[in-house]
Motif scaffolding. Structure first.
Motif, PDB file in Angstrom:
ATOM      1  N   GLN A 184      -1.505  92.285  43.492  1.00 21.97           N
ATOM      2  CA  GLN A 184      -0.871  92.435  42.203  1.00 21.97           C
ATOM      3  C   GLN A 184      -1.452  93.345  41.038  1.00 21.97           C
ATOM      4  O   GLN A 184      -0.842  93.800  40.358  1.00 21.97           O
ATOM      5  CB  GLN A 184      -0.818  91.137  41.326  1.00 21.97           C
ATOM      6  N   THR A 185      -2.928  93.830  41.431  1.00 22.33           N
ATOM      7  CA  THR A 185      -3.431  94.636  40.490  1.00 22.33           C
ATOM      8  C   THR A 185      -3.714  96.066  41.351  1.00 22.33           C
ATOM      9  O   THR A 185      -4.465  96.947  40.742  1.00 22.33           O
ATOM     10  CB  THR A 185      -4.766  94.136  40.105  1.00 22.33           C
TER      11      THR A 185
ATOM     12  N   ASP B 105      -7.351  96.701  42.472  1.00 21.86           N
ATOM     13  CA  ASP B 105      -8.380  96.925  41.318  1.00 21.86           C
ATOM     14  C   ASP B 105      -9.209  95.739  41.257  1.00 21.86           C
ATOM     15  O   ASP B 105      -8.878  94.819  40.416  1.00 21.86           O
ATOM     16  CB  ASP B 105      -7.580  97.135  39.929  1.00 21.86           C
TER      17      ASP B 105
ATOM     18  N   ALA C 172     -10.162  94.565  37.754  1.00 28.30           N
ATOM     19  CA  ALA C 172      -9.018  93.848  37.278  1.00 28.30           C
ATOM     20  C   ALA C 172      -8.828  92.245  37.801  1.00 28.30           C
ATOM     21  O   ALA C 172      -8.722  91.255  37.034  1.00 28.30           O
ATOM     22  CB  ALA C 172      -7.799  94.331  37.379  1.00 28.30           C
ATOM     23  N   VAL C 173      -9.003  92.213  39.296  1.00 28.51           N
ATOM     24  CA  VAL C 173      -9.331  90.885  39.438  1.00 28.51           C
ATOM     25  C   VAL C 173     -10.352  90.036  38.908  1.00 28.51           C
ATOM     26  O   VAL C 173     -10.104  89.104  38.772  1.00 28.51           O
ATOM     27  CB  VAL C 173      -9.366  90.893  41.249  1.00 28.51           C
TER      28      VAL C 173
ATOM     29  N   GLN D 225      -4.023  87.962  32.452  1.00 31.25           N
ATOM     30  CA  GLN D 225      -2.976  88.636  33.091  1.00 31.25           C
ATOM     31  C   GLN D 225      -1.972  89.505  32.440  1.00 31.25           C
ATOM     32  O   GLN D 225      -1.167  90.491  32.845  1.00 31.25           O
ATOM     33  CB  GLN D 225      -1.979  87.679  34.275  1.00 31.25           C
TER      34      GLN D 225
ATOM     35  N   PRO E 249      -2.796  94.566  30.659  1.00 30.07           N
ATOM     36  CA  PRO E 249      -3.472  95.333  31.529  1.00 30.07           C
ATOM     37  C   PRO E 249      -4.836  95.663  31.539  1.00 30.07           C
ATOM     38  O   PRO E 249      -5.406  96.062  30.306  1.00 30.07           O
ATOM     39  CB  PRO E 249      -2.509  96.681  31.395  1.00 30.07           C
TER      40      PRO E 249
END
Length: 423
Positions: free
Chosen positions: A169-170, A173, A176-177, A200, A203
């Protein structure tokens, strides 16, 4: 009597294998019982069996009664066409393939020791918290230790699945996770899913850009949590409120409805205002956090990395407009332990798996440093004589209870199998 008991009997050949015959009196010689699949389709794959004078290679299906073949509608499933032997406890009906040829049947009930059946029945005691609770403390320590390692990595495999979903989904990244996983951790059980949705909804590229001003991070997090929605006289509140709506416009962030965060039944130090401020300060003070977390090998280095507190305003507040005695609100060691257990270890495992690196021993050593978790499940195991010394052991016991004991998977459990062998 359950089918899993018959799977165990067949898999480990816990029956008298001499003088075996089919229901039609053809002699049976078992060369290989096959591979236990635990998937859709026949129970054992690629068995090798001689029936009469003919050697067969194919699948074995196991049922309590032979008529279960029709009860489970195998007669219309092409996946069962290659069954060479139908192993049952009781043969109560002839079974035929689609070409009308009869499938050979082996009835087991007269070939299994009465003692092993009694042992199984004594193990499966529905009145107990777990079936083996009275025998648990007598299990060989070597067997228990090896089984705990297997349980621990099963648990990590399960925890890694949503991590890989987040990675997709990222756009792969890892930073980001990590941001999303840590947000859930900071929310604890009550607000974890809400904090995760907040993370979530922003961004991570924006978190990177705004991390140099902690008020901007607080504004985004508290605003998305619905904590900046009403008019208040508090100057700090007004400052965050202004920043929040400015940042929404600046970055073209869509305001999404997220369920209200919960204050009820929380100790003040766990209020969402406090946890979100600490979370904002973590990302304000630590850049490239994923690489730092991925290199952690000891509990002490983790404690050093997560030595963060709230912003100054929250030193004497728990909620807006309500002043409280001044207190520096830093992350406690017990809270950081939860981060290590629920975020750092699963993330390190998932990343190592993604690059084909073996770090199993490192993960166990890291959890050996962490105090055991305290909850009702661990207390129960302790009362049955299982020593609990660290978080590695508590994590494995949680996996044991939730995935094996609760699902009556005793015959897939090393403890259950050992008890049946040793009785």
């Amino acid at each position: 009597m359950k089918e899993d008991f018959l799977h165990y009997i067949w898999k480990f050949k816990k029956f008298n294998a001499s003088n075996l015959t089919t229901s039609n009196d053809e002699e049976i010689t078992i060369i290989n019982v096959g591979q236990y699949l635990e998937l859709a389709g026949p129970d054992f794959f690629n068995a090798q069996i001689t029936i009469g004078t003919q050697k067969w290679a194919g699948n074995v299906e196991i049922h309590i009664k032979s008529s279960d073949w029709y009860a489970h509608h195998h007669e219309i499933d092409s996946g069962y066409e290659n069954v060479i032997l139908h192993v049952v406890w009781e043969n109560d009906a002839a079974v035929f393939r689609s070409d009308n040829t009869e499938i050979p049947v082996l009835e087991l009930k007269n070939h299994v020791s009465h003692d092993i059946v009694l042992n199984y029945q004594s193990l499966i005691n529905p009145k107990s918290w777990i079936f083996c609770e009275k025998q648990l403390e007598h299990i060989d320590k070597f067997i228990l230790k090896n089984w705990q390692e297997r349980l621990f990595f099963e648990r990590l495999e399960r925890k890694s699945k949503p991590i890989f979903e987040l990675l997709q989904q990222t756009n792969s990244d890892w930073e980001a996770v990590l941001f999303i996983l840590l947000a859930r951790n900071f929310g604890l059980n009550t607000n974890g899913e809400i904090f995760m949705k907040i993370a979530q909804s922003i961004p991570f590229s924006i978190i990177r850009k705004e991390s140099f001003e902690v008020e901007n991070l607080e504004a985004l997090l508290l605003g998305m949590a619905g904590l900046l929605e009403v008019e208040k006289e508090d100057n700090y509140y007004k400052n965050l409120n202004f920043r929040y709506f400015y940042l929404l416009h600046k970055h073209q962030i869509d305001k999404v409805f997220i369920a209200p965060v919960q204050f009820f039944k929380h100790r003040p130090d766990n209020f969402p205002t406090i946890r979100l401020s600490q979370f904002a300060n973590l990302y304000h003070t630590q850049q490239n956090l994923f690489s730092k977390i991925n290199s952690l090998t000891t509990a002490n280095s983790s404690y050093d990395l997560f030595q963060v507190a709230t912003s100054d305003y929250w030193q004497d507040h728990y909620q807006f407009d309500k002043q409280s005695p001044n207190k520096k609100k830093i992350l406690s060691k017990s809270f950081i332990d939860l981060i290590i257990i629920n975020t750092i270890i699963p993330l390190q495992f998932a990343y190592a798996k993604s690059i084909g690196k073996e770090i199993a021993e490192d993960l166990i050593l890291l959890l050996d440093d962490i105090k055991p978790e305290k909850n009702a499940i661990i207390d129960k195991f302790s009362s049955f004589g299982i020593a609990v010394n660290n978080a590695f052991e508590t994590q494995s016991l949680l996996q044991l209870k939730n995935e094996y004991c609760n699902k009556s998977r005793c015959l897939e459990c090393a403890i259950g199998v050992e008890l049946l062998k040793s009785e």
